[in-house]
Design a protein around this motif. Structure first.
Motif, PDB file in Angstrom:
ATOM      1  N   UNK A 111      53.564  17.305 -67.785  1.00 52.47           N
ATOM      2  CA  UNK A 111      54.977  16.720 -68.407  1.00 52.47           C
ATOM      3  C   UNK A 111      55.921  15.971 -68.353  1.00 52.47           C
ATOM      4  N   UNK A 112      54.988  14.915 -66.767  1.00 54.90           N
ATOM      5  CA  UNK A 112      55.503  13.279 -67.032  1.00 54.90           C
ATOM      6  C   UNK A 112      55.382  12.579 -67.423  1.00 54.90           C
ATOM      7  N   UNK A 148      55.048   7.941 -60.606  1.00 52.33           N
ATOM      8  CA  UNK A 148      54.678   7.723 -59.230  1.00 52.33           C
ATOM      9  C   UNK A 148      54.155   9.106 -58.934  1.00 52.33           C
ATOM     10  N   UNK A 163      64.214  13.811 -66.483  1.00 51.33           N
ATOM     11  CA  UNK A 163      62.519  13.559 -66.194  1.00 51.33           C
ATOM     12  C   UNK A 163      62.833  12.485 -66.655  1.00 51.33           C
ATOM     13  N   UNK A 194      63.500   7.730 -61.746  1.00 54.63           N
ATOM     14  CA  UNK A 194      63.001   7.530 -61.211  1.00 54.63           C
ATOM     15  C   UNK A 194      61.443   7.746 -60.853  1.00 54.63           C
ATOM     16  N   UNK A 195      62.005   9.472 -59.799  1.00 54.16           N
ATOM     17  CA  UNK A 195      61.176  10.352 -60.007  1.00 54.16           C
ATOM     18  C   UNK A 195      62.414  11.528 -59.368  1.00 54.16           C
ATOM     19  N   UNK A 196      61.630  12.923 -59.590  1.00 54.59           N
ATOM     20  CA  UNK A 196      63.031  14.273 -59.385  1.00 54.59           C
ATOM     21  C   UNK A 196      61.865  15.093 -59.039  1.00 54.59           C
TER      22      UNK A 196
END
Lengths: 162, 578
Positions: free
Chosen positions: A17-18, A68, B122, B126-128
């Motif tokens: 999904x990212x 990330x 999302x 930056x991130x989750x």
């Protein structure tokens, strides 16, 4: 230009999904995307086929790298590589065409993976040109169903850019 | 001894050095709030809306450079944080937001107050994380703070299902954090740095464009050294204000849509543009095709995606601004002496002076009606430039950027990228917690202040002497300005017919309310406000609604195609800012 990009990612939920969200959110195009685990079950590899000019492709690879969970990004445009895709085609040829269809499948090194009274299901693996060519031929015999895996790619051994 | 998830969370926060958390309780975060009830080292500040909590954490982070923290409940509590998170994301502010979540076994069942906040946030974090196993909790918190505060900073969200905070396990604090897929580049490429230094050495008409990255990386000293050593004029983006002293004679102030004439002219005529910690936002570049048309562009930024995203770049340097500037300075100092530069730059600097004289930042003073710029000027004068200025968004923000001079970093807190109305007041509350001995002023409009006016209660209860200067023109002024200039004065829905009596609102909350309706009342009201040390103050400045922000670059135009206030013949008094 069309680019095949391979993305090594952490095998976590939400990663797909990212990646797809990055493409949709920034208006990049995905032609095909295939995902699977690697030998290391903690890592997945995605092969994405996308199009864009140099500036867009540069942004895509940078944006992917910025995520990330992305470990590595390879744009195969810059690398000598092999590409493969698999398709399954279900054709329903007329009785008189059946042999011809089987012969064509053989020429293309396809395999008959299912056969019934009315249809053959043929599996074809290869690069894009081969698949396109085969599909074109089959269109004349009545394609009932068609599905493709999306491209996967791998760099050739020991190839360095001059 | 086993600890509950809530206890582990609080212990982790202590180890991360957290002193203040902004938050709002709810069903699924009861365990966390119960643990915080006895906690002596961490103060939880109850805001009156979750958006306020996140903006406060954001303001806290911007003012202090530390990671800001917010805790909210699931569902609506979590969705109310989205604007705050997106705001922090656009401006690269390190915050960690904890949201409660329904128990893991109920996730996906459309349970009461369930929202897929990890999915929703999302694209703007930056991130989750969604913590599904209590044993991952400590490591996740550690990673979140690490990710939020390193590289190009940004917001991180951690979603905590109720059973994770209620469950028990052994507490193991991870000593080291290593994320194989996350390795920001700090050291710039040596060859690129050399190229950059050589371009700087060769340039006859260079301009530095400094952005928020200068402040984030703490590179003000290096920037000043470079500018002074090489005699290079410096313009700043909105986010960069304070990164270079606004009163310095090499400062050109802000550039872009509402930038100064001389900053925009400098960029358009430069032969070298050195972008430092910037992302070339459209509000800065105007029409990109004709942006800095004669300049080579050196771009230094820690985020590789910023480079060549909006404008062409000749020399890209990916790295931490401070480290890269140090390297560049070293090369320049070792390879060539200073004398050469001053001669080369003389005519260029002279040109700056000429542009500054030609069209300084001005406004028309009026004896009968308060001009908003006059209020900002007075605030600057009375605070001697030492206040932390927060802004809302719109005209108030642009005037605060133009007419207040920022000499130090982390003194101008404004929603740059997202342009969030309602940011300034809660951010001021956060900044006041981060810097209890500093004077914190929010410069607001009557529209913006109403977007988070409920935080007045937070400021009153915590005895925060935050000052709010409301430039009250009864309009959504910036939008009205566009309607006047580009929509034939059709003021569609920008007139705020009913504006509350801000003095009474303040008094109703047991804060102090003051009002000025004439220019001569501005200074007494400000002086009165500055005396108040234990309460927030609302200052209602009834200003000229016709006033527009100038210069202005119309949307889609080049930044040297500026509009200026029309000159009036009968004009006597044109006041220039020093």
């Amino acid at each position: 230009m069309r680019h095949t990009i391979s993305v090594l990612v952490e095998n976590k939920f939400g990663v797909l999904s990212r990646i797809s969200g990055l493409f949709s959110g920034r208006g990049y195009n995905i032609e095909s995307l295939s995902v699977g685990e690697t030998i290391d079950p903690q890592i997945s590899i995605m092969t994405i086929v996308t199009t864009g000019d140099d500036q867009i492709i540069e942004q895509i690879t940078k944006q992917l790298n910025k995520l990330i969970d992305v470990i590595k990004v390879v744009d195969f445009m810059e690398v000598d590589h092999v590409e493969r895709e698999m398709v399954l085609v279900k054709v329903a040829p007329k009785k008189e065409d059946k042999t011809e269809v089987l012969r064509l499948a053989e020429i293309f090194r396809g395999r008959i993976v299912d056969s019934g009274p009315k249809t053959f299901t043929i599996e074809i693996t290869g690069d894009e040109k081969k698949i396109e060519a085969f599909v074109e031929l089959m269109k004349g015999y009545g394609i009932k169903e068609f599905v493709r895996t999306g491209k996967v790619a791998m760099a050739r051994e020991g190839v360095k850019k001059a | 001894m086993k600890k509950s998830g809530a206890e582990i969370l609080v212990e982790c926060l202590k180890r991360e050095g957290v002193k203040h958390i902004f938050g709002y309780p709810g069903g699924v975060v009861l365990n966390i709030f119960d643990t915080l009830y006895d906690e002596k080292d961490i103060k939880l500040i109850l805001t009156r809306h979750e958006q306020g909590a996140v903006h406060a954490a954001d303001g806290y982070a911007r003012a202090s450079g530390k990671v800001g923290v917010a805790i909210v409940t699931s569902g609506p509590g979590a969705t109310n944080t989205v604007t705050g998170i997106a705001n922090a994301s656009m401006d690269s502010v390190p915050i960690v937001v904890f949201s409660g979540q329904v128990p893991t076994m109920l996730i996906g069942n459309d349970a009461f107050q369930e929202a897929d906040i990890v999915g929703i946030t999302r694209p703007c974090t930056k991130y989750n994380y969604l913590v599904k196993d209590i044993n991952d909790l400590a490591k996740t918190v550690r990673e979140a703070f690490y990710i939020a505060s390193t590289g190009r900073p940004g917001p991180v969200l951690i979603d905590l299902p109720k059973d994770v905070t209620a469950g028990k396990t052994d507490f193991i604090w991870p000593q080291h954090i290593q994320i194989r897929s996350y390795n920001p580049t700090y050291e710039g490429n040596k060859w690129m740095i050399k190229q950059a230094a050589h371009e700087i050495a060769r340039a006859k008409k260079p301009v530095i464009m400094a952005g928020g990255g200068v402040i984030l990386s703490g590179a003000s000293k290096e920037l000043k050294e470079l500018a002074e050593f090489m005699d290079i004029p410096v313009t700043m983006t909105l986010m960069g204000l304070g990164g270079f002293p606004g009163t310095h004679n090499l400062s050109l102030g802000m550039l872009g849509m509402h930038g100064t004439y001389y900053a925009n002219m400098a960029v358009q005529n430069a032969d070298l543009l050195i972008g430092i910690g910037v992302r070339f936002d459209d509000r800065v570049t105007g029409k990109t095709a004709s942006f800095a048309p004669n300049a080579k562009i050196v771009h230094i930024d820690i985020d590789p995606t910023s480079i060549r995203k909006n404008v062409r770049v000749d020399v890209p340097v990916v790295g931490d601004v401070k480290l890269v500037l140090k390297e560049i300075l070293k090369i320049l100092k070792e390879e060539v002496g200073k004398e050469q530069w001053s001669a080369i730059r003389k005519s260029w600097l002279k040109q700056m002076e000429q542009w500054k004289k030609e069209r300084p930042l001005t406004y028309r003073y009026d004896e009968k009606i308060i001009k908003p710029e006059f209020v900002i000027e007075k605030i600057y004068e009375l605070t001697k430039g030492n206040a932390i200025i927060c802004t809302e968004v719109g005209q108030n923000q642009m005037w605060a950027a133009q007419f207040y001079k920022y000499d130090k970093p982390r003194r101008f807190l404004s929603s740059g990228g997202l342009g969030t109305m309602g940011f300034g007041f809660p951010a001021a509350i956060g900044a006041q917690f981060a810097c209890p001995n500093d004077l914190v002023i929010d410069i607001a409009g009557d529209g913006s202040i109403q977007m988070n006016i409920q935080e007045l209660a937070t400021a009153v209860i915590n005895k925060l002497p935050v000052k709010v200067a409301i430039l009250n023109n009864h309009y959504l002024g910036m939008v009205r300005q566009w309607q006047e200039l580009f929509f034939r004065e059709r003021y569609s829905h920008t007139y705020l017919d009913v504006v509350p009596d801000f003095v009474k609102v303040a008094e109703a909350y047991n804060a102090v309310g003051l009002r000025a309706t004439k220019p001569e009342e501005v200074e007494p009201v400000l002086r009165e406000a500055l005396k108040v040390k234990d309460k927030p103050v609302f200052m209602d400045f009834v200003v000229d609604w016709r006033e527009k922000v100038y210069p202005m670059v119309p949307a889609g135009a080049s930044i040297d195609e500026m509009l200026f206030e029309e000159e009036k013949k009968e004009e006597k008094k044109v006041r220039a800012v020093k």
